[in-house]
Motif scaffolding. Structure first.
Motif, PDB file in Angstrom:
ATOM      1  N   THR A 255     -11.276 -19.066 -29.778  1.00 40.29           N
ATOM      2  CA  THR A 255     -12.087 -19.217 -28.565  1.00 40.29           C
ATOM      3  C   THR A 255     -13.408 -18.463 -28.646  1.00 40.29           C
ATOM      4  N   ARG A 256     -13.418 -17.326 -29.350  1.00 41.96           N
ATOM      5  CA  ARG A 256     -14.659 -16.563 -29.497  1.00 41.96           C
ATOM      6  C   ARG A 256     -14.492 -15.528 -30.603  1.00 41.96           C
ATOM      7  N   LEU A 257     -15.613 -14.900 -30.944  1.00 40.44           N
ATOM      8  CA  LEU A 257     -15.620 -13.819 -31.919  1.00 40.44           C
ATOM      9  C   LEU A 257     -15.972 -12.520 -31.203  1.00 40.44           C
ATOM     10  N   GLU A 258     -15.206 -11.487 -31.475  1.00 37.03           N
ATOM     11  CA  GLU A 258     -15.523 -10.167 -30.915  1.00 37.03           C
ATOM     12  C   GLU A 258     -16.570  -9.509 -31.817  1.00 37.03           C
ATOM     13  N   ARG A 259     -17.591  -8.925 -31.197  1.00 35.07           N
ATOM     14  CA  ARG A 259     -18.700  -8.358 -31.968  1.00 35.07           C
ATOM     15  C   ARG A 259     -18.893  -6.889 -31.648  1.00 35.07           C
ATOM     16  N   SER A 260     -19.390  -6.167 -32.628  1.00 37.04           N
ATOM     17  CA  SER A 260     -19.885  -4.812 -32.434  1.00 37.04           C
ATOM     18  C   SER A 260     -21.186  -4.717 -33.209  1.00 37.04           C
ATOM     19  N   GLY A 261     -22.298  -4.725 -32.482  1.00 33.74           N
ATOM     20  CA  GLY A 261     -23.588  -4.788 -33.146  1.00 33.74           C
ATOM     21  C   GLY A 261     -23.733  -6.105 -33.880  1.00 33.74           C
ATOM     22  N   THR A 265     -15.872  -8.115 -35.384  1.00 37.25           N
ATOM     23  CA  THR A 265     -14.757  -7.180 -35.539  1.00 37.25           C
ATOM     24  C   THR A 265     -13.397  -7.840 -35.355  1.00 37.25           C
ATOM     25  N   ALA A 266     -13.374  -9.013 -34.706  1.00 31.00           N
ATOM     26  CA  ALA A 266     -12.091  -9.701 -34.513  1.00 31.00           C
ATOM     27  C   ALA A 266     -12.343 -11.152 -34.156  1.00 31.00           C
ATOM     28  N   VAL A 267     -11.367 -11.979 -34.499  1.00 28.51           N
ATOM     29  CA  VAL A 267     -11.334 -13.385 -34.093  1.00 28.51           C
ATOM     30  C   VAL A 267     -10.379 -13.472 -32.912  1.00 28.51           C
ATOM     31  N   ILE A 268     -10.843 -14.070 -31.808  1.00 25.53           N
ATOM     32  CA  ILE A 268     -10.069 -14.110 -30.569  1.00 25.53           C
ATOM     33  C   ILE A 268      -9.469 -15.500 -30.382  1.00 25.53           C
ATOM     34  N   GLY A 272      -4.419 -13.706 -28.470  1.00 19.88           N
ATOM     35  CA  GLY A 272      -4.879 -12.348 -28.712  1.00 19.88           C
ATOM     36  C   GLY A 272      -5.930 -12.288 -29.801  1.00 19.88           C
ATOM     37  N   ARG A 273      -6.116 -11.089 -30.348  1.00 18.13           N
ATOM     38  CA  ARG A 273      -7.183 -10.850 -31.314  1.00 18.13           C
ATOM     39  C   ARG A 273      -6.598 -10.646 -32.711  1.00 18.13           C
ATOM     40  N   VAL A 274      -7.366 -11.112 -33.695  1.00 17.35           N
ATOM     41  CA  VAL A 274      -7.023 -10.897 -35.102  1.00 17.35           C
ATOM     42  C   VAL A 274      -8.158 -10.062 -35.694  1.00 17.35           C
ATOM     43  N   PRO A 275      -7.938  -8.756 -35.902  1.00 15.95           N
ATOM     44  CA  PRO A 275      -9.007  -7.899 -36.430  1.00 15.95           C
ATOM     45  C   PRO A 275      -9.435  -8.357 -37.819  1.00 15.95           C
ATOM     46  N   CYS A 276     -10.687  -8.106 -38.150  1.00 18.84           N
ATOM     47  CA  CYS A 276     -11.190  -8.510 -39.463  1.00 18.84           C
ATOM     48  C   CYS A 276     -12.336  -7.617 -39.898  1.00 18.84           C
ATOM     49  N   ASP A 277     -12.540  -7.559 -41.201  1.00 19.50           N
ATOM     50  CA  ASP A 277     -13.727  -6.919 -41.774  1.00 19.50           C
ATOM     51  C   ASP A 277     -14.812  -7.954 -42.071  1.00 19.50           C
ATOM     52  N   ALA A 278     -14.394  -9.193 -42.245  1.00 23.06           N
ATOM     53  CA  ALA A 278     -15.336 -10.293 -42.485  1.00 23.06           C
ATOM     54  C   ALA A 278     -14.661 -11.573 -42.036  1.00 23.06           C
ATOM     55  N   VAL A 279     -15.488 -12.610 -41.780  1.00 22.55           N
ATOM     56  CA  VAL A 279     -14.933 -13.874 -41.303  1.00 22.55           C
ATOM     57  C   VAL A 279     -15.618 -15.032 -42.018  1.00 22.55           C
ATOM     58  N   VAL A 280     -14.824 -16.033 -42.403  1.00 24.71           N
ATOM     59  CA  VAL A 280     -15.337 -17.288 -42.955  1.00 24.71           C
ATOM     60  C   VAL A 280     -15.093 -18.369 -41.915  1.00 24.71           C
ATOM     61  N   ASN A 455     -25.284 -20.654 -45.653  1.00 23.11           N
ATOM     62  CA  ASN A 455     -23.931 -20.229 -45.314  1.00 23.11           C
ATOM     63  C   ASN A 455     -23.874 -18.802 -44.771  1.00 23.11           C
ATOM     64  N   MET A 456     -24.997 -18.099 -44.793  1.00 22.36           N
ATOM     65  CA  MET A 456     -25.101 -16.822 -44.087  1.00 22.36           C
ATOM     66  C   MET A 456     -26.136 -16.976 -42.986  1.00 22.36           C
ATOM     67  N   VAL A 457     -25.786 -16.498 -41.790  1.00 17.80           N
ATOM     68  CA  VAL A 457     -26.633 -16.680 -40.614  1.00 17.80           C
ATOM     69  C   VAL A 457     -27.311 -15.361 -40.295  1.00 17.80           C
ATOM     70  N   ARG A 458     -28.622 -15.414 -40.173  1.00 24.62           N
ATOM     71  CA  ARG A 458     -29.389 -14.206 -39.899  1.00 24.62           C
ATOM     72  C   ARG A 458     -28.921 -13.553 -38.588  1.00 24.62           C
ATOM     73  N   GLY A 459     -28.754 -12.245 -38.626  1.00 23.12           N
ATOM     74  CA  GLY A 459     -28.350 -11.515 -37.434  1.00 23.12           C
ATOM     75  C   GLY A 459     -26.858 -11.245 -37.341  1.00 23.12           C
ATOM     76  N   VAL A 460     -26.080 -11.827 -38.270  1.00 26.12           N
ATOM     77  CA  VAL A 460     -24.638 -11.573 -38.320  1.00 26.12           C
ATOM     78  C   VAL A 460     -24.325 -11.107 -39.738  1.00 26.12           C
ATOM     79  N   ALA A 461     -23.897  -9.855 -39.873  1.00 23.51           N
ATOM     80  CA  ALA A 461     -23.812  -9.238 -41.190  1.00 23.51           C
ATOM     81  C   ALA A 461     -22.584  -9.645 -41.985  1.00 23.51           C
ATOM     82  N   ASN A 462     -21.500 -10.000 -41.311  1.00 21.68           N
ATOM     83  CA  ASN A 462     -20.242 -10.186 -42.046  1.00 21.68           C
ATOM     84  C   ASN A 462     -19.557 -11.517 -41.742  1.00 21.68           C
ATOM     85  N   ALA A 463     -20.355 -12.541 -41.449  1.00 24.57           N
ATOM     86  CA  ALA A 463     -19.822 -13.890 -41.249  1.00 24.57           C
ATOM     87  C   ALA A 463     -20.496 -14.835 -42.232  1.00 24.57           C
TER      88      ALA A 463
END
Length: 517
Positions: A255-261, A265-268, A272-280, A455-463
């Motif tokens: 439904t959404r992605l949880e962000r910090s800066g 930080t998690a896929v929602i 519930g939430r699935v924590p992550c260090d990176a997302v594809v 395949n990398m979107v400016r402004g999102v460091a780990n997606a």
């Protein structure tokens, strides 16, 4: 050197268990990452799904498998092998072409067999031209495979180099149709080696000759069919990934992605939430951009490829003139592409792909029954009928297609159908595909290589994105490569091996403890 992610990437969540997501998962596992795959459907496959109805097992996505070594790279990343997991059957002929004048050509990938068939069909001059064409297509592929198809781009400057010069020398920046016409005079033969431009969403008269590499995949490298249907490929990939430690969570729409800066930080999901260090992210571009909360700016609006109406028909009979794949061409050709890509009209004289998978694997239908798949290209909803119009238009167009097939020799097909499923652009749109097309952004010059959505979107460091909308593009081999390229963005290109290029295979042990988040 292309850019890769900075910061921690230990646990990667892959959104979508289609071919690109499964490829990414396998390559990431091979690079030592912990992987969780979140999929909205009840099982793997994505567009390469499976519909079971009345004893028929229907592939809902691609029906053509080429370049199986690209899939094998993904299996090899975890020490597995494609051919140990799947029974791949080479198709002979790869296609059968049936023309409006009543002539028929079997398309063989063996050079000698195809030369003999072309000589029977159009004479010795065209047979010699075919051999020259085959050599040209092979050289195009060699020039493009590792530098353009299997490559990420952060800037157009990365195109510069000897491979670009070689591609230009081969005429790769001319037009596809003109490149084929240099070798073949027979207009029917030219169609066999240019119809693939529809996959790229551009007419052969306007498509770059570089895209003729798709014809190489179809007519030189070979066409295969996995026993059990095309869906057997994603199913085998998912099994290999799970054995290597991936966790699959099915039936969970994101439904959404949880962000910090600037980091996810998690896929929602609804659960519930699935924590992550990176997302594809593998959904179609509009869905991926919505989840990311940003759409990259482009100087030109994205142009989409044509869509398709697909009729899956389980029948109580078949027609022996049908091969596994049959191309049924109408009289019209240039007008057909104008209708599909410019005027937005339904084909007035359609060219159709008819697939009969039970010709190769009878187990896909009940005993004595036959499965047929009729694909009719049509305009996407941005220039043709919209989704609402297709709800009424779909049944009428289905009837028109059956009448046309009856006229072309499939006598009594309407009465032979026992089970059927009709898919129109309205259905593709309901599944989140932009402009109601499963073929995503067209491969125009401004939407290819470094100009295709990154395949990398400016402004999102780990997606990172994967799938047919991003690099390198549409088709089973490119989509599998997109997953590999996404994994390289996460783990670094040096951590992603390419066994097909001669690098060693490393067996990755199945994870035991700590595999689940």
């Amino acid at each position: 050197m292309t850019r890769s992610m900075e910061g921690p990437t230990d646990h990667v969540v892959v959104v979508g268990a289609g071919l690109s997501g499964l490829s990414a998962a396998l390559h990431l596992l091979g690079a030592g990452r912990r992987v969780t795959v979140v999929e909205r459907e009840a099982g793997p496959g994505g567009r390469a799904g499976l519909l079971a109805r009345g004893g028929y097992r229907i592939d809902t996505g691609p029906t053509v498998l080429t370049m199986p070594e690209v899939a094998d790279e993904a299996f090899a990343a975890v020490g597995a092998s494609l051919r140990d997991r799947l029974d791949l059957i080479p198709l002979h002929p790869a296609y059968r072409a049936r023309f409006a004048d009543g002539s028929t050509l079997d398309v063989h990938t063996d050079a000698d067999a195809m030369e003999a068939e072309v000589e029977r069909f159009a004479g010795p001059g065209e047979a010699a031209g075919y051999q020259r064409l085959r050599h040209w297509l092979t050289e195009l592929y060699r020039a493009e495979r590792h530098r353009f198809l299997d490559a990420d781009f952060d800037s157009p400057r990365q195109l510069l180099g000897p491979d670009l010069v070689r591609l230009a020398a081969l005429g790769g920046f001319g037009r596809w149709e003109a490149g084929v016409a240099r070798h073949l005079r027979d207009e029917r033969l030219r169609r066999v080696f240019t119809f693939q431009s529809l996959y790229a969403g551009v007419s052969p008269a306007r498509a770059l000759a570089a895209y003729a590499v798709i014809a190489y995949m179809d007519t030189v490298a070979g066409v295969y069919f996995p026993r059990g249907g095309m869906h057997a490929l994603p199913r085998a990939m998912a099994e290999a990934a799970e054995e290597a430690g991936a966790v699959f969570r099915y039936g969970l729409p994101v439904t959404r992605l949880e962000r910090s800066g600037d980091r996810v930080t998690a896929v929602i999901t609804d659960e519930g939430r699935v924590p992550c260090d990176a997302v594809v992210l593998t959904p179609d571009l509009p869905v991926a951009y919505r989840l990311l909360g940003r759409t990259p700016r482009r100087p030109l609006r994205l142009r989409h490829a044509p869509s398709a109406v697909v009729l899956h028909a389980g029948c109580d009979r078949t027609w022996p003139e049908l091969a596994h794949h049959t191309l049924s061409f109408g009289h019209a050709w240039r007008r057909t592409f104008d209708e599909l890509t410019r005027t937005g009209e339904l084909m007035s004289d359609p060219s159709l792909l008819i697939t009969r998978p039970t010709a190769t694997d009878p187990s896909l239908a009940p005993p004595g029954r036959h499965l047929h798949y009729v694909l009719a290209p049509c305009p996407h909803t941005g220039i043709g009928p919209g989704p609402a119009a297709w709800h009424e238009l779909g049944p009428r167009y289905r009837d028109a297609l059956l009448r046309e097939l009856d006229h072309r020799g499939l006598t009594g097909i309407a009465d032979a159908i026992e089970e059927e499923c009709l898919v129109t652009p309205a259905d593709w749109a309901a599944r989140g595909h932009a402009a109601g097309t499963p073929f995503s952004a067209a491969h125009t010059f401004t939407q290819t290589g470094p100009f295709r959505p990154r395949n990398m979107v400016r402004g999102v460091a780990n997606a990172v994105l994967a799938g047919c909308g991003t690099t390198p593009g549409v088709g089973v081999p490119p989509v599998l490569l997109s997953g590999k390229l996404a994994a390289a963005r996460v783990a670094g290109a040096g951590r992603i091996t390419s066994p097909a290029a001669g690098l060693p295979r490393t067996r990755v042990p199945v994870r035991a403890e700590g595999a689940r988040p």
